[in-house]
Design an enzyme around this catalytic site. Structure first.
Site, short mmCIF file in Angstrom:
data_model
loop_
_atom_site.label_atom_id
_atom_site.label_comp_id
_atom_site.label_asym_id
_atom_site.label_seq_id
_atom_site.Cartn_x
_atom_site.Cartn_y
_atom_site.Cartn_z
NE ARG A 103 -2.92 1.60 -0.97
CZ ARG A 103 -3.24 1.21 -2.19
NH1 ARG A 103 -3.74 0.01 -2.41
NH2 ARG A 103 -3.04 2.01 -3.21
CE LYS A 138 0.24 28.38 -4.77
NZ LYS A 138 -0.69 29.06 -5.67
CE LYS A 170 6.08 34.82 -3.31
NZ LYS A 170 5.03 33.85 -2.98
CD GLU A 200 4.76 38.19 -6.82
OE1 GLU A 200 4.66 36.98 -6.56
OE2 GLU A 200 4.23 39.08 -6.12
CG ASP A 222 1.75 37.61 -9.91
OD1 ASP A 222 1.54 36.38 -10.03
OD2 ASP A 222 1.18 38.32 -9.07
#
Lengths: 286, 286, 286, 286, 286, 286
Positions: A103, A138, A170, A200, A222
């Site tokens: 598993r 992420k 940023k 950014e 961006d």
């Protein structure tokens, strides 16, 4: 893709995690496998749909952790495309060990191959343009090293692996420092010498500021339109600066080729790690 | 749903994992936040799409691990539906601490709320039938306790959390033991007294065998048609046995209600944990 | 130097190490302090010779780990020069806690301040030139993050903190890849997008090769004479390339200023971390 | 020196530290070695200056942790003197594994051999006197067990390894207990039966007190002149007590022989572990 | 007995173990307490039979680990005799937290107080003789530090806590070294300067050998009769040597006083830690 | 008893604990074995009294952790009765490794076999009745998995291993929920589907309540007389419900058979793990 590009993380970097994953799966004890006699068995791990394989060496480590005497043969290589029905791993040894590792090994293979398969789709989409597909932060907590490797297996590149191997300024950072130039100046003194600085930019004006000062290595565009990005590439090219451009924001398979067509160097896609569906991979005892 | 059903795991069960997640995100050092002065700040965490919230207390632990002095207010409860734009958490304190916890907190919230949201869709679909939605072992390695909790936040129930708190006899086990009856007899002696035994049945014949012997608590109906499952429910009801029935295999939102209509007790859905897309949740410094 | 340049690593990055250091010091139990009654006490930590302070927040974490009720006041800031006799930390609380934390706190402060003090000497030596002093990988196993921070406290910069945040191609790598150009081409595809690539050059011919290809961000001039380095700087400047030059090999306080005079961007000094003598810092109960 | 005196700590006592050291060196991934093909290689580890070797088995564990298939031959023994150019270890196997273990292995070997080399210099200096050279608690946090072993490799003895295997009563303890006699009486009841008690004496008067009571095993003569120490030895000898005397405070190679000449049993030297310069040891791929 | 003799181990020495004990007790999640609402509660921990208390501070750490907001009042001191019905700890706070900490806290208190109570019985038995009661290495794996502390709570002394803080030469060691004298000579060079050396003697002849050489601090009289031990004491006294004698082997409450009467210094009793029955201590919610 | 019933926990579940136990025994370093030369040796581990063996594979893991080259032969099987003098394990290899593993291996074997031996006595006592002997949560912190296994080696069954694999509603829970029925209803929704629910009954009235509602799988008869228990069995049998009955409270070898005679399904005995005396097992070097 040549194999040496696909060096997986060293097992010392994730072996203790695998042990924890097995303990998490088993709990106190696996009563099911304790209920049946152990005996010699053979098993195949097979792709149930077309996919790009990632994580075979990791899965092998899982089975070795359960039983070093298991014979584990890799029938494919990470980064390879596998058709439906393709056997990617072959196991022989204790039936109990196979069942106790199954598993966790599949849970990892399915997720990592899912990321590699989605990455490969993006990479194929931009083939022939100079653009490279990047991942983002992420990632799934606890699986970052392996997911970043899965992106490479799909032909993508890593953006940065941690906050320590790339410095991104940023909006918040720039506002706090009082502008791009002072922020970059401080960052350059703070960061190690081999780490690049990315800024950014939400407007072309901000890109122009970056082109006007020293110390910016990459600019992240961006959420710009394709037209804006094309103009950004034009500005960069006209500047004679070696600065690189990364497109970011809501990338989809439908849109990515036109973005690549603007001439940006990198296109980052959060979905590679936060939304890749698990692919279907089974283990069959034979 | 009443709040006490939603007791999250105790922080001692996952705090060290959160620390590891933060270190994984930061690497050696967060150069970006080291480049700007620390100052007092406020931030909101906001749902960018309708969702069921899961993981708020976990996210709070993330921020506390970064800085115990951060003030963290929960503006919603786990298990609650949040509309787009709903603030679910409010932070005030060090801007640097907020930025250093942001990514890990969001990566967890987005995934756990994704699972809760998908679970809630399945649960709503079977509302009014007696069927309960269950999860499976196809969880993300390292996040199982939290994902199982997210399933509960979505109104689902847990099948088992580990191999130690439920004993499932599959085809392989039954073959090795020489039939259902001997397999169950051994399992009953092996397992702790408070653990139930579930047997996987691929045919109604196998269900009949289970009904004919003692010791089976639950039968998993593996990949059966709705008609077969209805017949299984009829057999069970006719038997006067308290045995429970679980439907399993390729459940989708489209199909689940008709499955529930067959009268099964449980419907297990692997997708809750292996394919729930991350939902969109943002942090904004204000 | 402004304080925000000196952000120390987050305590989550080293707190477990401090606990291990304390257990290592105590063994099973501190019989000496168990032999005397605990009582309220005050203590000063004082520089016994002129030095640059590094590690005060780390030392505070040591005492807090022993006893959260201890009051610990920092009387100086990391990166600050302290004259002989300067009190850098003031403690009040349990005498037993002070004694149980003393040795580990001092062992860390003495080593880290030793590195900061030696780094400051090198940095002062090259003041006014554009050269920056870098550290190397020759750090004490287990103390790398803190030693790298101590280098920053002394006014130096970090080269890279790990093999993951900077890619250095040495003689062996280049030979194995069949030359600088192919090695760099592979490395550029392998490395994350925000990581720089540095190539080690033992001859000016190798520097010329680096200047002729894309993808090299930094060249390490290995054990070259000052004259060779000056020529290297000339070549780089003439090339119009933004490539940076690092001088490396047997740097001493005597030689470093003339090296800086050649115009190189960085000078790396292994001794900062492998040979800095511990400075003398005492704790006195008052 | 016979080999059995030099039993190193069992690998279980430090293996997890070595793994942490490797991860600390690599960070997320070693991009440099991932950029070149792996191939069979041979390497020598060679002393670049005369030294006393310490840490060869530890270094072997490092390489084994990277790759159990590496063949590692020890070409010298810990505690042995090696001339410049002497090969102390020979490696054959994966070039990538050798490169990934190199830095950590050398960082350890250089520091431990540095301590052994300095210890040997002190030991040689007092040869023929009955005095033995001891270390102190001023060790590098995290490396204490290995540094204490390095002291033994240099012919020195360990004072105590932790606060648990030796009980030292200092000025503070004695003041708190209200005198030497009551402090020793309590300490003797508190401490395990096989642990000795040492009392710090700053004056000969205090030594007389120690000689007058039961329960003191060793007296530390703190910062006394040679004349005072000679007198102390005389007092001890005249007392007929088996009490041992340790000289402590600002020992240097220049002074140590005259201190030994006073007849003290032990001379403790903090510099063995806090100031021993790293010796020069290289690895060459051949 | 004065309180300072009873300094428990520092929580850093066992806190992680307590966390592991709680996780071991809970498994994935405590479903029972999750089934009922949390509410404010008071609870008493009460002795159900006469006993000597040990482990109150340890138990407090258990409850604090579950919930730092719990108010925990110690109603007795470690080392104190408690009559049946005596409340030793009082808790107020979350009912859920009390229930989640109860079992681990009691399991520890019952065992540690069991050891303290048995030790006290032996100590009382030899009251007025000079003999001290010692423990052995026959402790429960994982609980040694706490069990050794429980022995001290019962008025006993520790023999040694680990193999590192006392050197015992047994038959095997002596045979391998070729006799007591050479074994002791090597041991004295190997061991740290503050560690005592004990030699196991099975005959009075072996004791005589020990008395004839330097370097033996303690002799263990292994399984001797009272008469032999009395003779041993006579030999030791006649020798004028400060050497200490330890009686060992099958000590019982019945026999121990007559053994003490022989004049030995120490009597070691394995049963203190390997056979002390758990005493009965309950927690009642009020 | 067939061997497959006795599957011990997987070594991954306890190996790190064994390493910690060894380090706890050794402390910084085993000076005794460092004082003698290492040489090839043979050793026997032998029962000194009749016992039921438990922990042989665990003890083998201990010796393997010390030295993988040791040859360890199991001369008996866990669960087997061994007469006095029976050799249960045979070792050959490094004398130093044998001595360094001896104490921890014996400390475990003696305790686990003690539990197995006591369990077997209870199991034999109820032979021929249908009752099964269960353990409780009163285990030694840190050793629960192994002690639960020892109970199985003695022929007993486990009640539950953690709070996560069985849900027990006690007086406190029922009061807080406002009665048995509401408590069970909530518990059934909270608990995983494969976990049973047990309710503690102090009166037959409470048992009647349990029989009247759905969702109770087991009832614990708390401290009832034999007559009450017989009546309880009668009520249960008359109800036609499959509910199981567990007798609990002050079970002794003297009383257990008459309890079993009442017809209860389970008898739980806390003494199996909290009061089993260690059995006598020795290691002899030959």
């Amino acid at each position: 893709m040549d194999a040496d590009r696909l060096t997986p993380p060293h097992p010392l970097s994730y072996r203790e995690s695998l042990h924890a994953f097995l303990r998490e799966d088993w709990g106190t004890q696996d009563w099911s496998s304790a209920s049946v006699p152990d005996r010699p068995a053979e098993a195949r791990i097979v792709a149930k749909s077309p996919l790009v394989v990632a994580g075979l060496e990791v899965a092998r480590e899982v089975f070795r952790a359960v039983d070093p005497a298991l014979e584990v043969r890799l029938m494919a290589s990470d980064g390879e495309r596998a058709e439906q029905g393709r056997e990617v791993m072959h196991l022989s040894g204790s039936s109990r060990a196979i069942l106790m590792g199954e598993r966790v090994a599949l849970n990892l293979l399915q997720r990592l191959s899912g990321t590699a398969t989605l990455t490969r789709a993006f990479v194929d989409e931009v083939a022939g343009t100079g653009a490279r597909i990047l991942d983002t932060r992420k990632t799934t907590p606890g699986l970052k090293l392996l997911e970043k490797y899965a992106v490479r297996c799909g032909g993508g590149s890593n953006h940065r692996l941690t906050l320590g191997d790339g410095l991104m300024l940023k909006e918040n950072h720039i506002a706090a420092a009082g502008g791009i130039a002072p922020a970059v100046a401080i960052a350059r003194r703070v960061a190690p010498s081999l780490v690049r600085i990315e800024v950014e930019a939400e407007t072309l004006e901000q890109l122009r500021e970056c082109l006007a000062i020293d110390g910016v290595d990459v600019v992240l565009l961006d959420n710009m339109s394709d037209a804006q990005m094309a103009e950004a590439v034009g500005l960069r090219n006209a500047s004679g600066r070696g600065l690189l451009l990364e497109a970011s924001g809501n990338m989809s398979l439908e849109r990515v080729r036109s973005v690549a067509g603007t001439g940006v160097d990198f296109i980052s896609v959060g979905a590679l790690t936060h939304s890749a569906p698990a692919v279907d991979i089974h283990l069959r005892i034979i």
